[in-house]
Design an enzyme around this catalytic site. Structure first.
Site: not given
Length: 597
Positions: A443-444
């Site tokens: 998610e980054g």
């Protein structure tokens, strides 16, 4: 295997009621019926489910992992996972915070954050299966057509179906402008989706009857780059506009990734071979639509870091009280025994207190973000909603980036308390350390969170969220300037917050002259922001504890941990500030060819 978990309900309640005052705030946010009695009942039942159903499966999932039947393309989850999911659905947990109009219970997001922490402490790998169903619900609720909300949301909210987020491809991760998956329009209004996605969490499994993949792809007329990406709902089994479920769609799991941790979570390579999908939202607006899901997922991953830290701390603390090794430097503390418990040793206390400070402070920071999500949706005053939204936007990369980095730190500290016994599988500590590592990546990555914080939240949005948080800190310092119980904390907080603003201005000025300064400063700025935010919450926690009706031992625990945080952890900002001020020269000066010279 002695890895145990018991939800820290008393500290969760302290964070909710004594520090954040949710029982006073929520009625004004459209949750008039969500009183303390109801919230406590949810917490108690969530704690029971996490502790008795999920926690015992944590080691099972790590040992067995998921398996793929290549002949059928079906993925089997570890022993007990499916039965646990059935209990989860029967209990109504998937729809805890979802709108009532789609079958949810409509409880506040902040309550969902508490429940989510419990799940992640108990069994992070299992928790990944329902995780993205919540994100898919948000994306479809905000951007889907009426028929899509009707057809997809109700089974997602009930837990009958789960969801995924399909972004990454073999040749592109962060740079989604390079993606190649394509979408061809069909005569009936659907689209034919073709391409390969990798690292897809819960892309295939045996827990739910259908899986709704939210897929980024390009239309034939799409412009190049990230502005030419659209979002599509592609179910495992085809679904028409009336909600009728049909034959198996042309989407299959090609393989399962072999990973460092979260073995019980299915991380899939997904092949879309002309699969039927439906456009969600506007053409070429897929990135902005997906970020509705992504931002929710980033806060959720921050909670994963918190949950793992809590479980690691619980076990390290129990072990440190039981393990007898050597004598205290000041003399025997338990002379009737062969040695003293290792909790008497300063270095063990350093690790335990570091974990305690980061966990308990991080808990309040995360829950406050959840409360601001509620405020952004439910506050009656538009200006208050705007302030809350600005604060959520600003805090999302900090919650995600810092809580996961601290999760890695805390699980390794906790393992270290066990010595060599932590490195072997017997006590389960090495699993927690391995599981924690992914949270800083998916998610980054932390680097992406840092660039988002500086590049977008500070420079592009002109620090709107920082202004809100800065105002909160100044107001607290003004109100508590004479609070003797806080000692030097208020002055230190005010000074550090002022330096934070000065560093922000200096980065903006440097970036105007040289864009490399954004990337050079971003990581240190992210961590600095996390530490000063935590200082604010620890000062508030110390004040709240003194004013509460908690036992003296509890108050002392908060008071002394706050002092430890200010004296031992907050000084980390000195190194981050120095790195920010040093600029980009030392990072960018070495020629690429000379790295291995």
């Amino acid at each position: 295997m002695s890895n145990r978990y018991e939800a820290p309900i008393r500290d969760m309640q302290f964070a909710l009621y004594d520090v954040l005052g949710v029982d006073r705030v929520l009625p004004a946010l459209g949750h008039e019926e969500t009183g303390r009695e109801l919230v406590d009942a949810v917490l108690e039942e969530a704690a029971r489910f996490a502790g008795t159903v999920l926690a015992p499966l944590n080691e099972v999932g790590d040992r067995e992992g998921c398996s793929l039947d290549k002949a059928t393309g079906e993925v089997k989850t570890p022993t007990g996972f499916r039965q646990a999911y059935e209990q989860y659905v029967e209990g109504g947990w998937p729809g805890l915070t979802a709108p009532a109009e789609f079958g949810g219970q409509g409880l506040p997001h902040v309550v969902g954050f508490v429940q989510k922490e419990m799940i992640d402490s108990a069994n992070l790998a299992w928790g990944n299966f329902p995780l993205l169903g919540h994100g898919a619900t948000e994306a479809l609720r905000h951007h889907g057509e009426d028929w899509q909300r009707e057809v997809f949301l109700k089974p997602l909210v009930s837990g009958e179906w789960t969801g995924t987020m399909c972004l990454t491809e073999p040749h592109c991760g962060t740079d989604l402008g390079l993606l190649k998956t394509r979408a061809e329009p069909a005569a009936d209004g659907s689209y034919s989706i073709t391409g390969t996605k990798i690292f897809i969490t819960a892309g295939e499994h045996d827990l739910a009857s259908n899986i709704v993949h939210l897929v980024l792809a390009r239309l034939p007329d799409a412009p190049a780059g990230s502005k030419g990406i659209s979002l599509f709902a592609v179910p495992k089994f085809k679904v028409d506009r009336q909600g009728k479920v049909g034959e198996r769609n042309a989407v299959t799991c090609g393989s399962l990734e072999h990973k460092m941790g979260i073995h019980g979570s299915a991380t899939c390579v997904m092949n879309f071979d002309g699969a039927e999908g439906w456009l969600v939202g506007q053409p070429h607006k897929g990135m902005s639509h997906m970020f509705t899901m992504m931002n929710a997922a980033r806060l959720a991953v921050g909670l994963q870091g918190l949950g793992l830290s809590e479980r690691a701390l619980q076990n390290a603390l129990a072990y440190s009280r039981e393990r007898l090794q050597s004598r205290a430097l000041s003399g025997p503390k338990q002379p009737d025994k062969a040695a003293d418990p290792i909790i008497v040793h300063p270095d063990v206390r350093r690790m335990l207190l570091t974990c305690k400070a980061l966990v308990e402070g991080g808990r309040v920071m995360a829950y406050h973000a959840g409360l601001m999500v509620d405020a952004a949706e439910g506050a009656s005053d538009p200006a208050e909603r705007e302030r809350a939204l600005a604060l959520v936007d600003f805090m999302t990369p900090i919650v995600k980036g810092c809580l996961t980095e601290w999760g890695v730190e805390c699980t390794y500290h906790a393992l270290q308390c066990f010595g060599g016994h932590g490195y072997i599988a017997e006590h389960g500590m090495e699993q927690l350390a391995r599981d924690a590592r992914i949270t800083t990546l998916y998610e980054g990555t932390t680097g992406i969170q840092a660039l988002d914080l500086v590049g977008r939240k500070i420079l592009k949005l002109e620090g709107a969220g920082l202004k809100v948080l800065g105002g909160m800190i100044r107001a607290f310092c003004e109100e508590n300037g004479g609070n003797q119980a806080l000692g030097a904390m208020v002055g230190t907080l005010a000074t550090t917050a002022k330096e934070w603003e000065e560093l922000t201005v200096s980065i903006a000025k440097a970036a105007a002259k040289n864009p490399e300064e954004v990337g050079a400063a971003s990581y240190d700025y992210l961590m600095y922001s996390g530490y000063v935010t935590l200082a604010y919450w620890w000062a508030r926690m110390a004040a709240a504890a003194e004013a509460s009706g908690q036992p003296e031992g509890f108050k002392a625990g908060k008071r002394e941990t706050a002092r430890f945080y200010f004296e031992r952890i907050l000084p980390r900002t000195r190194a981050h500030a120095a790195a920010i001020r040093s600029g980009s020269a030392s990072l960018m000066g070495l020629d690429e060819a000379d790295f291995d010279a």
